[in-house]
Design an enzyme around this catalytic site. Structure first.
Site, PDB file in Angstrom:
ATOM      1  N   ASN A 236      -1.736  -3.336   0.442  1.00 17.13           N
ATOM      2  CA  ASN A 236      -0.283  -2.775   0.745  1.00 17.13           C
ATOM      3  C   ASN A 236       0.066  -2.764   2.215  1.00 17.13           C
ATOM      4  O   ASN A 236       1.041  -1.954   2.649  1.00 17.13           O
ATOM      5  CB  ASN A 236      -0.259  -1.343   0.119  1.00 17.13           C
ATOM      6  CG  ASN A 236       1.340  -0.774  -0.006  1.00 17.13           C
ATOM      7  OD1 ASN A 236       2.129  -1.743  -0.430  1.00 17.13           O
ATOM      8  ND2 ASN A 236       1.326   0.403   0.153  1.00 17.13           N
TER       9      ASN A 236
ATOM     10  N   ARG B  60       2.078   5.034  -1.181  1.00 15.25           N
ATOM     11  CA  ARG B  60       2.649   6.332  -1.923  1.00 15.25           C
ATOM     12  C   ARG B  60       1.583   6.887  -2.870  1.00 15.25           C
ATOM     13  O   ARG B  60       0.769   6.387  -3.460  1.00 15.25           O
ATOM     14  CB  ARG B  60       3.780   5.938  -2.623  1.00 15.25           C
ATOM     15  CG  ARG B  60       5.182   5.641  -2.125  1.00 15.25           C
ATOM     16  CD  ARG B  60       6.303   5.267  -2.665  1.00 15.25           C
ATOM     17  NE  ARG B  60       6.252   4.090  -3.382  1.00 15.25           N
ATOM     18  CZ  ARG B  60       5.836   3.905  -4.868  1.00 15.25           C
ATOM     19  NH1 ARG B  60       5.498   5.004  -5.438  1.00 15.25           N
ATOM     20  NH2 ARG B  60       5.820   2.735  -5.187  1.00 15.25           N
TER      21      ARG B  60
ATOM     22  N   ASP C   1      15.700  -3.493  -1.862  1.00 14.26           N
ATOM     23  CA  ASP C   1      14.922  -2.432  -2.521  1.00 14.26           C
ATOM     24  C   ASP C   1      15.846  -1.299  -3.293  1.00 14.26           C
ATOM     25  O   ASP C   1      15.236  -0.861  -4.374  1.00 14.26           O
ATOM     26  CB  ASP C   1      14.041  -1.655  -1.596  1.00 14.26           C
ATOM     27  CG  ASP C   1      12.748  -0.843  -2.195  1.00 14.26           C
ATOM     28  OD1 ASP C   1      12.335  -1.310  -3.111  1.00 14.26           O
ATOM     29  OD2 ASP C   1      12.461   0.369  -1.644  1.00 14.26           O
TER      30      ASP C   1
ATOM     31  N   ARG D  55       2.294  -3.387   5.470  1.00 18.95           N
ATOM     32  CA  ARG D  55       3.478  -3.644   5.477  1.00 18.95           C
ATOM     33  C   ARG D  55       4.385  -4.217   6.473  1.00 18.95           C
ATOM     34  O   ARG D  55       3.620  -3.854   7.843  1.00 18.95           O
ATOM     35  CB  ARG D  55       4.421  -2.053   5.144  1.00 18.95           C
ATOM     36  CG  ARG D  55       3.911  -1.651   3.486  1.00 18.95           C
ATOM     37  CD  ARG D  55       4.965  -2.200   2.591  1.00 18.95           C
ATOM     38  NE  ARG D  55       4.548  -1.802   1.284  1.00 18.95           N
ATOM     39  CZ  ARG D  55       5.410  -2.005   0.261  1.00 18.95           C
ATOM     40  NH1 ARG D  55       6.804  -2.334   0.299  1.00 18.95           N
ATOM     41  NH2 ARG D  55       4.947  -1.662  -1.045  1.00 18.95           N
TER      42      ARG D  55
ATOM     43  N   GLY E   2       6.889   5.444   1.870  1.00 19.26           N
ATOM     44  CA  GLY E   2       7.821   6.394   1.211  1.00 19.26           C
ATOM     45  C   GLY E   2       7.430   7.707   1.115  1.00 19.26           C
ATOM     46  O   GLY E   2       8.342   8.667   1.009  1.00 19.26           O
TER      47      GLY E   2
ATOM     48  N   LYS F 183      10.441  -8.232  -5.106  1.00 15.83           N
ATOM     49  CA  LYS F 183      12.017  -7.894  -4.948  1.00 15.83           C
ATOM     50  C   LYS F 183      12.234  -8.714  -3.634  1.00 15.83           C
ATOM     51  O   LYS F 183      13.327  -9.163  -3.620  1.00 15.83           O
ATOM     52  CB  LYS F 183      12.125  -6.355  -4.882  1.00 15.83           C
ATOM     53  CG  LYS F 183      12.434  -6.081  -6.509  1.00 15.83           C
ATOM     54  CD  LYS F 183      13.234  -4.530  -6.348  1.00 15.83           C
ATOM     55  CE  LYS F 183      12.516  -3.575  -5.459  1.00 15.83           C
ATOM     56  NZ  LYS F 183      11.371  -3.287  -5.805  1.00 15.83           N
TER      57      LYS F 183
ATOM     58  N   TYR G  58       2.641   7.666   5.827  1.00 13.09           N
ATOM     59  CA  TYR G  58       2.595   6.121   5.178  1.00 13.09           C
ATOM     60  C   TYR G  58       3.851   6.069   4.428  1.00 13.09           C
ATOM     61  O   TYR G  58       4.244   6.841   3.349  1.00 13.09           O
ATOM     62  CB  TYR G  58       1.627   6.033   4.407  1.00 13.09           C
ATOM     63  CG  TYR G  58       1.503   4.499   4.514  1.00 13.09           C
ATOM     64  CD1 TYR G  58       0.632   3.860   5.482  1.00 13.09           C
ATOM     65  CD2 TYR G  58       2.065   3.663   3.548  1.00 13.09           C
ATOM     66  CE1 TYR G  58       0.659   2.375   5.503  1.00 13.09           C
ATOM     67  CE2 TYR G  58       1.927   2.047   3.502  1.00 13.09           C
ATOM     68  CZ  TYR G  58       1.319   1.604   4.548  1.00 13.09           C
ATOM     69  OH  TYR G  58       1.107   0.229   4.393  1.00 13.09           O
TER      70      TYR G  58
ATOM     71  N   LYS H 188      12.682   6.225  -0.545  1.00 17.40           N
ATOM     72  CA  LYS H 188      12.326   6.579  -2.054  1.00 17.40           C
ATOM     73  C   LYS H 188      12.914   8.092  -2.354  1.00 17.40           C
ATOM     74  O   LYS H 188      13.234   8.441  -3.154  1.00 17.40           O
ATOM     75  CB  LYS H 188      10.815   6.669  -2.401  1.00 17.40           C
ATOM     76  CG  LYS H 188      10.421   5.166  -2.104  1.00 17.40           C
ATOM     77  CD  LYS H 188      10.880   4.148  -2.750  1.00 17.40           C
ATOM     78  CE  LYS H 188      10.209   2.609  -2.534  1.00 17.40           C
ATOM     79  NZ  LYS H 188      10.700   1.610  -3.156  1.00 17.40           N
TER      80      LYS H 188
ATOM     81  N   HIS I 215      16.391   1.444  -8.183  1.00  9.93           N
ATOM     82  CA  HIS I 215      15.073   0.630  -7.315  1.00  9.93           C
ATOM     83  C   HIS I 215      15.539  -1.036  -7.630  1.00  9.93           C
ATOM     84  O   HIS I 215      14.835  -1.619  -8.326  1.00  9.93           O
ATOM     85  CB  HIS I 215      13.926   0.986  -8.009  1.00  9.93           C
ATOM     86  CG  HIS I 215      12.863   0.569  -7.252  1.00  9.93           C
ATOM     87  ND1 HIS I 215      11.761   0.495  -7.958  1.00  9.93           N
ATOM     88  CD2 HIS I 215      12.802   0.446  -5.659  1.00  9.93           C
ATOM     89  CE1 HIS I 215      10.755   0.119  -6.772  1.00  9.93           C
ATOM     90  NE2 HIS I 215      11.425   0.154  -5.881  1.00  9.93           N
TER      91      HIS I 215
ATOM     92  N   SER J  69       7.577  -1.775  -7.328  1.00 16.30           N
ATOM     93  CA  SER J  69       7.149  -2.220  -6.264  1.00 16.30           C
ATOM     94  C   SER J  69       5.991  -3.095  -6.093  1.00 16.30           C
ATOM     95  O   SER J  69       5.314  -3.204  -6.942  1.00 16.30           O
ATOM     96  CB  SER J  69       6.208  -0.951  -5.455  1.00 16.30           C
ATOM     97  OG  SER J  69       7.309   0.291  -5.722  1.00 16.30           O
ATOM     98  N   ALA J  70       6.194  -3.941  -5.197  1.00 18.34           N
ATOM     99  CA  ALA J  70       5.167  -5.141  -4.946  1.00 18.34           C
ATOM    100  C   ALA J  70       4.994  -6.203  -5.991  1.00 18.34           C
ATOM    101  O   ALA J  70       3.944  -6.636  -6.457  1.00 18.34           O
ATOM    102  CB  ALA J  70       3.723  -4.776  -4.567  1.00 18.34           C
ATOM    103  N   CYS J  71       6.324  -6.183  -6.685  1.00 17.81           N
ATOM    104  CA  CYS J  71       6.412  -7.425  -7.594  1.00 17.81           C
ATOM    105  C   CYS J  71       7.393  -8.575  -7.272  1.00 17.81           C
ATOM    106  O   CYS J  71       8.121  -9.055  -7.963  1.00 17.81           O
ATOM    107  CB  CYS J  71       6.960  -6.927  -8.906  1.00 17.81           C
ATOM    108  SG  CYS J  71       5.611  -5.824  -9.865  1.00 17.81           S
TER     109      CYS J  71
HETATM  110  O1  SAT Z   1       5.913   2.996   0.447  1.00 13.96           O
HETATM  111  S1  SAT Z   1       7.268   2.640  -0.122  1.00 13.96           S
HETATM  112  O2  SAT Z   1       7.313   3.690  -1.330  1.00 13.96           O
HETATM  113  O3  SAT Z   1       8.415   2.779   0.814  1.00 13.96           O
HETATM  114  C1  SAT Z   1       7.101   1.079  -0.817  1.00 13.96           C
HETATM  115  C2  SAT Z   1       7.213   0.923  -2.327  1.00 13.96           C
HETATM  116  O4  SAT Z   1       6.487   1.256  -2.993  1.00 13.96           O
HETATM  117  O5  SAT Z   1       8.072   0.371  -2.708  1.00 13.96           O
HETATM  118 MN    MN Z   2      10.503  -0.562  -3.777  1.00 10.72          MN
END
Ligand code: SAT
Ligand code: MN
Length: 594
Positions: free
Chosen positions: A377, A70, A287, A379, A213, A266, A211, A220, A240, A262-264
């Site tokens: 990152n 993002r 999410d 995915r 979000g 979840k 890419y 998002k 979120h 994000s990236a913690c």
């Molecule tokens: O790229 S996303 O925004 O969907 C993933 C994230 O940041 O949680």
């Molecule tokens: Mn997220």
């Protein structure tokens, strides 16, 4: 165009966008398997998708190295005044932004097909669901939307029956001249990327990125930024948050919603297999949570999505076996490495590092290579229905009643493993001051501490000061039926820089303590920052952790916390008059207690 559109608002919008973007063709999506396969076949033929021999119906994509996450700096909340967007959002005046973007959109789909993607966030036809229509010139987006949302021609029937929709316009911003060969991942340079939201008219315009979000606009953009603004107006919550169901050995259910940046972790928490004997965890969402107060006065949550867009690196049978089992087939991988056998690989997937890979940039990679084989990152996009621990109620339009809210972030120091808020107001204060070290989910530096209130800093579609008010108001409405609020930090490190807490399935020990608190089974000890577990109340049976580590994990050092105050004050000062008095009092009280 392959289908007749009866809905006037939609057909007018399609015409307007087509006139502006000038695509070669228009294709209206129906969400079927055949359509997915047809799109994938095109993506394979063009060299964008690599079919994975080892995973049925699964594909690897490699993005442009400039388009890997993002872009918060290029994300805008375009309200009529800057004050409405607030200090945590980028703002451009709506007419100015639209003019700018119209210039970019003009002719931007030349040489490409314009896809019209009707989708539902939440079960199709449910009163809580929202309908969106994304127009995109990316077939990769179409395939991802098939997994992440409910794409269906039934959505068009709902429009015909009078339901409204949220228009979501997306272009990768890479028109093709006659005869020009396409690249693997077309996109626009960073300075012409715009991820724009017009919350006052429920409208999304995204340009230049393909890419995550930035491009899958149901996630998002719609389900958080636009939905949060709608939720404020309509008296509900768009957050979120993951949603999970815990069941204790006696069969009692608890529903937990947890907000982390994000990236913690979840996704890991949402699919956890509890280490505590006899307890069961089921996933409802990983999410996003939409929550409304039900007729009985409790707060009910649904997951508006239908898939997981999860971080691949670090995901393994040790850390998240349920995610690994979700990824066996029908998955889109983006920016993972490719093995010689035709499977994906990423850092942390297992201990065996292959002697040769193709990295996420398409280059040969060996263990001697300096760079990561997968982008940090990278995915996976996978259907939620494939998760072995997906809850049977995950698509229940009523939602599930929330007992517990958790806030948290990634903090190497200062913040203990868990504490409980003294009250709803104090809980809102904990959410409002949540901080975390930044991750690779956003383009930018990694590891800096930032305040990320409610893990919503990048996702709140209006002034965050008003958002805090909204949370306080929701608490007043919920009264004694409000969920209890906790704060956690799985990431505290020792002086030597080692993680003190094992995390993953052992996090269930912390969740169990929360459930015990809800049931009044255990008391807690007052500290300046909140209520801490009493020694022995977190079930550590079977866990090899030293008493010293536990002590360090749970320690609250008033001096360290006093050192946080100036940053909290500066954070609150941003909101000026919009900061609720109640939060100012909470801060004063914290200072007094310290
Ligand atoms: O790229 S996303 O925004 O969907 C993933 C994230 O940041 O949680
Ligand atoms: Mn997220």
């Amino acid at each position: 165009m392959n289908a007749a559109i009866k809905n006037e608002k939609l057909s007018n919008w399609i015409k307007e966008v087509a006139d502006m973007c000038q695509p070669d063709n228009i294709y209206v999506c129906n969400g079927t398997k055949e359509e997915y396969n047809f799109m994938m076949a095109k993506l394979i033929a063009s060299g964008s998708a690599i079919p994975l021999e080892k995973r049925p119906n699964s594909y690897l994509f490699r993005s442009d190295p400039s388009d890997v996450a993002r872009v918060e700096d290029r994300t805008f909340i375009s309200t009529s005044s800057k004050d409405e967007a607030g200090p945590t959002n980028n703002w451009i005046d709506p007419s100015e932004l639209k003019e700018k973007m119209k210039r970019l959109y003009r002719g931007c789909m030349k040489g490409r097909t314009m896809y019209v993607i009707p989708f539902s966030m939440g079960p199709i036809g449910s009163p809580i669901s929202k309908i969106g229509v994304e127009i995109s010139d990316s077939p990769y987006v179409v395939c991802n939307m098939h997994i992440m949302t409910r794409v269906s021609s039934k959505v068009l029937d709902l429009l015909d029956a009078g339901r409204d929709f949220i228009p979501c316009l997306h272009s990768i911003g890479a028109p093709l001249k006659k005869g020009q060969e396409d690249v693997q991942w077309p996109c626009a340079p960073i300075e012409s990327k715009y991820i724009s939201h017009f919350p006052e008219e429920n409208l999304i315009w995204s340009f230049g990125s393909g890419y995550g979000g930035n491009a899958l606009l149901g996630k998002k953009c719609l389900a958080l930024r636009i939905a949060s603004a709608m939720a404020k107006r309509e008296g509900w919550l768009a957050e979120h948050m993951l949603i999970l169901r815990l069941t204790n050995p006696e069969g009692k259910q608890y529903h937990i919603a947890a907000a982390f940046p994000s990236a913690c972790g979840k996704t890991n928490l949402a699919m956890m297999q509890p280490a505590v004997k006899g307890w069961k965890c089921e996933c409802i969402g990983d999410d996003i949570a939409w929550m409304k107060i039900g007729a009985n006065g409790r707060l009910y949550a649904i997951n508006p999505e239908s898939g997981f867009f999860g971080v691949a690196p670090g995901t393994s049978y040790d850390t998240n076996p349920m995610a690994m089992d979700t990824l066996k087939e029908n998955v889109i991988f983006t920016n993972c490495a490719l093995t010689d056998e035709g499977d994906v690989w990423w850092e942390g997937i297992n201990d065996a590092v292959p002697s040769h890979l193709i990295d996420w940039k398409g280059r040969d990679w060996t263990p001697e290579s300096k760079n990561d084989a997968a982008h940090p990152n990278a995915r996976f996009t996978a259907p939620a229905s494939q998760c072995p621990v997906i809850c049977k109620d995950w698509e229940n339009p009523e939602g599930v009643p929330i007992d517990i809210f958790i806030f948290g972030g990634r903090r190497g120091s200062v913040v203990p493993l868990v504490y409980e808020a003294f009250s709803w107001e104090h809980g809102v204060f904990l959410g409002a001051t949540a901080a975390s070290e930044t991750t690779s989910a956003n383009i930018g530096a990694v590891g800096n501490l930032r305040r990320d209130p409610f893990a919503m800093k990048p996702f709140c579609g209006y002034n965050m000061g008003d958002y805090f008010h909204h949370w306080l108001n929701m608490g007043e409405k919920l009264g004694s039926k409000a969920p209890r609020i906790f704060y956690v930090n799985w990431f505290r490190k020792s002086q030597e820089g080692k993680f003190l807490w094992p995390g993953f399935s052992d996090n269930s020990r912390v969740l169990k303590w929360m459930c015990d608190r809800v049931d009044g089974e255990v008391s807690a000890q007052k500290s300046p920052i909140g209520l801490l577990p009493l020694e022995g109340d977190i079930d550590l049976t079977g866990l090899n952790i030293s008493a010293e580590n536990m002590e360090e994990l749970m320690s609250v050092d008033p001096a360290e916390w006093r050192a946080e105050i100036p940053d909290i004050e500066a954070h609150f000062a941003m909101f000026g008059k919009r900061l609720p008095e109640k939060l100012k009092h909470q801060l004063k009280d914290l200072i007094t207690r310290l």
